[in-house]
Design a protein around this motif. Structure first.
Motif, PDB file in Angstrom:
ATOM      1  N   PHE A   1       6.967   2.947 -14.964  1.00  0.00           N
ATOM      2  CA  PHE A   1       7.099   3.868 -16.090  1.00  0.00           C
ATOM      3  C   PHE A   1       6.382   3.374 -17.354  1.00  0.00           C
ATOM      4  CE2 PHE A   1      11.316   4.771 -13.889  1.00  0.00           C
ATOM      5  CZ  PHE A   1      10.815   5.885 -13.227  1.00  0.00           C
ATOM      6  N   GLY A   2       5.733   2.224 -17.263  1.00  0.00           N
ATOM      7  CA  GLY A   2       5.180   1.611 -18.462  1.00  0.00           C
ATOM      8  C   GLY A   2       3.865   2.180 -18.956  1.00  0.00           C
ATOM      9  N   GLY A   3       2.963   2.573 -18.044  1.00  0.00           N
ATOM     10  CA  GLY A   3       1.629   2.994 -18.449  1.00  0.00           C
ATOM     11  C   GLY A   3       1.531   4.491 -18.734  1.00  0.00           C
ATOM     12  N   SER A   4       0.368   4.875 -19.241  1.00  0.00           N
ATOM     13  CA  SER A   4       0.097   6.289 -19.506  1.00  0.00           C
ATOM     14  C   SER A   4      -0.679   6.883 -18.331  1.00  0.00           C
ATOM     15  CB  SER A   4      -0.715   6.450 -20.794  1.00  0.00           C
ATOM     16  OG  SER A   4      -1.960   5.777 -20.689  1.00  0.00           O
ATOM     17  N   VAL A   5      -0.430   8.166 -18.070  1.00  0.00           N
ATOM     18  CA  VAL A   5      -1.075   8.872 -16.969  1.00  0.00           C
ATOM     19  C   VAL A   5      -1.993   9.942 -17.544  1.00  0.00           C
ATOM     20  CG1 VAL A   5      -0.689  10.308 -14.926  1.00  0.00           C
ATOM     21  CG2 VAL A   5       0.910   8.460 -15.470  1.00  0.00           C
ATOM     22  N   PRO A   6      -3.276   9.953 -17.159  1.00  0.00           N
ATOM     23  CA  PRO A   6      -4.201  10.978 -17.657  1.00  0.00           C
ATOM     24  C   PRO A   6      -3.727  12.390 -17.316  1.00  0.00           C
ATOM     25  CG  PRO A   6      -5.385   9.214 -16.529  1.00  0.00           C
ATOM     26  CD  PRO A   6      -3.933   8.992 -16.261  1.00  0.00           C
ATOM     27  N   ARG A   7      -4.121  13.357 -18.149  1.00  0.00           N
ATOM     28  CA  ARG A   7      -3.714  14.747 -17.937  1.00  0.00           C
ATOM     29  C   ARG A   7      -4.191  15.261 -16.582  1.00  0.00           C
ATOM     30  NH1 ARG A   7      -5.217  18.855 -22.617  1.00  0.00           N
ATOM     31  NH2 ARG A   7      -3.854  17.363 -23.696  1.00  0.00           N
ATOM     32  N   ARG A   8      -5.372  14.836 -16.174  1.00  0.00           N
ATOM     33  CA  ARG A   8      -5.904  15.270 -14.870  1.00  0.00           C
ATOM     34  C   ARG A   8      -4.959  14.883 -13.748  1.00  0.00           C
ATOM     35  NH1 ARG A   8      -8.055  12.181 -11.067  1.00  0.00           N
ATOM     36  NH2 ARG A   8      -9.433  13.095  -9.462  1.00  0.00           N
ATOM     37  N   ASP A   9      -4.414  13.653 -13.800  1.00  0.00           N
ATOM     38  CA  ASP A   9      -3.527  13.189 -12.742  1.00  0.00           C
ATOM     39  C   ASP A   9      -2.190  13.922 -12.758  1.00  0.00           C
ATOM     40  OD1 ASP A   9      -5.139  11.174 -11.434  1.00  0.00           O
ATOM     41  OD2 ASP A   9      -4.952   9.995 -13.249  1.00  0.00           O
ATOM     42  N   TRP A  10      -1.721  14.325 -13.931  1.00  0.00           N
ATOM     43  CA  TRP A  10      -0.491  15.113 -13.986  1.00  0.00           C
ATOM     44  C   TRP A  10      -0.693  16.453 -13.289  1.00  0.00           C
ATOM     45  CZ3 TRP A  10       3.957  13.127 -14.491  1.00  0.00           C
ATOM     46  CH2 TRP A  10       4.201  12.060 -15.367  1.00  0.00           C
ATOM     47  N   GLY A  11      -1.884  17.041 -13.453  1.00  0.00           N
ATOM     48  CA  GLY A  11      -2.186  18.297 -12.772  1.00  0.00           C
ATOM     49  C   GLY A  11      -2.201  18.121 -11.256  1.00  0.00           C
ATOM     50  N   ILE A  12      -2.797  17.022 -10.806  1.00  0.00           N
ATOM     51  CA  ILE A  12      -2.824  16.752  -9.355  1.00  0.00           C
ATOM     52  C   ILE A  12      -1.418  16.505  -8.843  1.00  0.00           C
ATOM     53  CG2 ILE A  12      -3.633  15.133  -7.589  1.00  0.00           C
ATOM     54  CD1 ILE A  12      -6.144  14.725  -9.271  1.00  0.00           C
ATOM     55  N   MET A  13      -0.601  15.780  -9.614  1.00  0.00           N
ATOM     56  CA  MET A  13       0.773  15.536  -9.193  1.00  0.00           C
ATOM     57  C   MET A  13       1.573  16.836  -9.119  1.00  0.00           C
ATOM     58  SD  MET A  13       2.394  11.938 -10.496  1.00  0.00           S
ATOM     59  CE  MET A  13       1.731  11.819 -12.153  1.00  0.00           C
ATOM     60  N   ALA A  14       1.244  17.796  -9.990  1.00  0.00           N
ATOM     61  CA  ALA A  14       1.924  19.088  -9.933  1.00  0.00           C
ATOM     62  C   ALA A  14       1.607  19.803  -8.619  1.00  0.00           C
ATOM     63  CB  ALA A  14       1.515  19.949 -11.129  1.00  0.00           C
ATOM     64  N   ILE A  15       0.325  19.772  -8.222  1.00  0.00           N
ATOM     65  CA  ILE A  15      -0.066  20.383  -6.942  1.00  0.00           C
ATOM     66  C   ILE A  15       0.611  19.648  -5.795  1.00  0.00           C
ATOM     67  CG2 ILE A  15      -2.012  20.818  -5.384  1.00  0.00           C
ATOM     68  CD1 ILE A  15      -3.771  21.073  -7.897  1.00  0.00           C
ATOM     69  N   ARG A  16       0.611  18.330  -5.859  1.00  0.00           N
ATOM     70  CA  ARG A  16       1.231  17.524  -4.807  1.00  0.00           C
ATOM     71  C   ARG A  16       2.725  17.826  -4.687  1.00  0.00           C
ATOM     72  NH1 ARG A  16       4.093  13.122  -3.622  1.00  0.00           N
ATOM     73  NH2 ARG A  16       3.327  11.754  -1.934  1.00  0.00           N
ATOM     74  N   THR A  17       3.390  17.956  -5.843  1.00  0.00           N
ATOM     75  CA  THR A  17       4.823  18.222  -5.841  1.00  0.00           C
ATOM     76  C   THR A  17       5.132  19.596  -5.256  1.00  0.00           C
ATOM     77  OG1 THR A  17       5.150  16.793  -7.765  1.00  0.00           O
ATOM     78  CG2 THR A  17       6.866  18.419  -7.300  1.00  0.00           C
ATOM     79  N   LEU A  18       4.333  20.594  -5.617  1.00  0.00           N
ATOM     80  CA  LEU A  18       4.522  21.937  -5.057  1.00  0.00           C
ATOM     81  C   LEU A  18       4.372  21.915  -3.540  1.00  0.00           C
ATOM     82  CD1 LEU A  18       4.926  24.976  -5.432  1.00  0.00           C
ATOM     83  CD2 LEU A  18       2.451  25.187  -5.805  1.00  0.00           C
ATOM     84  N   ALA A  19       3.372  21.173  -3.065  1.00  0.00           N
ATOM     85  CA  ALA A  19       3.167  21.049  -1.618  1.00  0.00           C
ATOM     86  C   ALA A  19       4.338  20.329  -0.962  1.00  0.00           C
ATOM     87  CB  ALA A  19       1.863  20.312  -1.332  1.00  0.00           C
ATOM     88  N   GLU A  20       4.882  19.312  -1.627  1.00  0.00           N
ATOM     89  CA  GLU A  20       6.019  18.564  -1.077  1.00  0.00           C
ATOM     90  C   GLU A  20       7.272  19.436  -0.985  1.00  0.00           C
ATOM     91  OE1 GLU A  20       8.264  15.421   0.433  1.00  0.00           O
ATOM     92  OE2 GLU A  20       6.112  15.473   0.081  1.00  0.00           O
ATOM     93  N   VAL A  21       7.525  20.221  -2.021  1.00  0.00           N
ATOM     94  CA  VAL A  21       8.685  21.119  -2.008  1.00  0.00           C
ATOM     95  C   VAL A  21       8.553  22.128  -0.871  1.00  0.00           C
ATOM     96  CG1 VAL A  21       9.882  22.936  -3.276  1.00  0.00           C
ATOM     97  CG2 VAL A  21       9.197  20.844  -4.456  1.00  0.00           C
ATOM     98  N   SER A  22       7.360  22.699  -0.725  1.00  0.00           N
ATOM     99  CA  SER A  22       7.122  23.678   0.339  1.00  0.00           C
ATOM    100  C   SER A  22       7.251  23.032   1.711  1.00  0.00           C
ATOM    101  CB  SER A  22       5.731  24.300   0.182  1.00  0.00           C
ATOM    102  OG  SER A  22       5.593  24.922  -1.082  1.00  0.00           O
ATOM    103  N   ALA A  23       6.710  21.823   1.853  1.00  0.00           N
ATOM    104  CA  ALA A  23       6.788  21.112   3.127  1.00  0.00           C
ATOM    105  C   ALA A  23       8.234  20.793   3.482  1.00  0.00           C
ATOM    106  CB  ALA A  23       5.968  19.828   3.063  1.00  0.00           C
ATOM    107  N   THR A  24       9.019  20.388   2.496  1.00  0.00           N
ATOM    108  CA  THR A  24      10.428  20.066   2.739  1.00  0.00           C
ATOM    109  C   THR A  24      11.180  21.287   3.248  1.00  0.00           C
ATOM    110  OG1 THR A  24      10.394  18.365   1.013  1.00  0.00           O
ATOM    111  CG2 THR A  24      12.547  19.205   1.686  1.00  0.00           C
TER     112      THR A  24
END
Length: 300
Positions: A61-84
């Motif tokens: 939790f210490g570092g900063s995450v670029p905005r681009r990576d937050w967008g990718i994580m959003a796509i990844r999370t949506l895919a994970e929820v759907s997969a579950t």
């Protein structure tokens, strides 16, 4: 005798797969007694709390995450929820070994989609292995046959969603901590299914049902941690092939606990899928060695 990193990684991967398969078994035991959204929220609360502690101790939790990576994580999370949702819907209505066998097509779908989307090289040998592997999937699913279960389509949808999830993970920057991604995913799954369950009836649970959910969370956490350690210790192309041990676990647990044993065609299809996937991993490893060998040649 000192144990090699690859052997350690293989043992960790097999432990990870065992943890996830036992987690699936516990969840399947709850099917029909506890609503799926209730199960997912309660398990998610337990896993998210544990993952948060692990991520904090690892400094995720210490570092900063670029905005681009937050967008990718959003796509990844949506895919994970759907997969579950797709996977558990199939798991609750299909034999454990059958849905596990369908999920073995994941390395094949990853290789195919990576070639189509990211233009990764795909020779005729691996393309043939993918085609043969998907023929094996059709033997497992058998659309149009009398034994066809429409919930197998949920299993295929889960393969597609996990493919999107894993390919999204590839696009994340190397500096993004793995445990941060795991925490965001776990917390999102918990939140989404918790909100989805607000308008539905929750049922009181017995002590054994609470124990099953707690056990599922514990084995899922063990699976997450072991998987991350395996990826950090051994060579990915070597350790990844041990994911196929999930089929052995599913066959044994399905037989002993649920009394299910796949048909001969399902076993044949599963064998074809596993063989095709192992060959695909072998080709990736061989190509990786060639590339590394060329990179070591002196420049003129």
């Amino acid at each position: 005798m000192k144990r090699s990193d690859n052997l350690t990684g293989a043992l960790l991967m097999m432990g990870s797969i065992a943890g996830f398969t036992i987690n699936d078994t516990f969840l399947k035991l709850l099917a029909g007694n506890v609503p799926m959204f209730q199960v997912l929220f309660l398990r998610g609360a337990l896993t998210t709390g544990a993952v948060a502690v692990i991520a904090w101790r690892m400094g995720a939790f210490g570092g900063s995450v670029p905005r681009r990576d937050w967008g990718i994580m959003a796509i990844r999370t949506l895919a994970e929820v759907s997969a579950t949702y797709c996977f558990l819907t199939a798991l609750f209505h299909m034999p454990l070994a059958n849905i596990t066998a369908i999920m073995q097509a994941l390395p094949l779908s990853l290789a195919l989609v990576a070639a189509l989307v990211f233009r990764e090289p795909l020779g005729w040998r691996r393309l043939t292995a993918i085609a043969v592997g998907f023929c094996g999937v059709m033997l497992i699913v058998r659309p149009g046959s009398e034994g066809f279960n429409t919930y197998a389509l949920y299993g295929l949808a889960a393969v597609g969603c996990v493919t999107v999830r894993d390919l999204s993970t590839r696009r994340l920057s190397r500096g993004v901590p793995s445990m941060l991604v795991t925490f965001v995913t776990s917390a999102s799954v918990m939140t989404v299914f918790g909100m989805a369950g607000l308008g539905r009836e929750w049922v009181p649970m017995t002590g054994s049902e609470i124990g099953l959910i707690t056990g599922a969370a514990a084995f899922a956490i063990g699976g997450y941690v072991s998987s991350i350690m395996a990826m950090r210790i051994g060579e990915i192309t070597y350790t990844a092939q041990f994911r196929y041990t999930s089929l052995l676990w599913a066959l044994l647990l399905g037989w002993f606990i649920f009394g299910d044993w796949p048909t001969s065609l399902t076993l044949l299809g599963a064998g074809i899928v596993v063989a095709s996937g192992v060959f695909t991993l072998y080709r990736e490893a061989k190509l990786g060695l060639r590339k590394s060998g060329r990179s070591l040649l002196p420049r003129r």
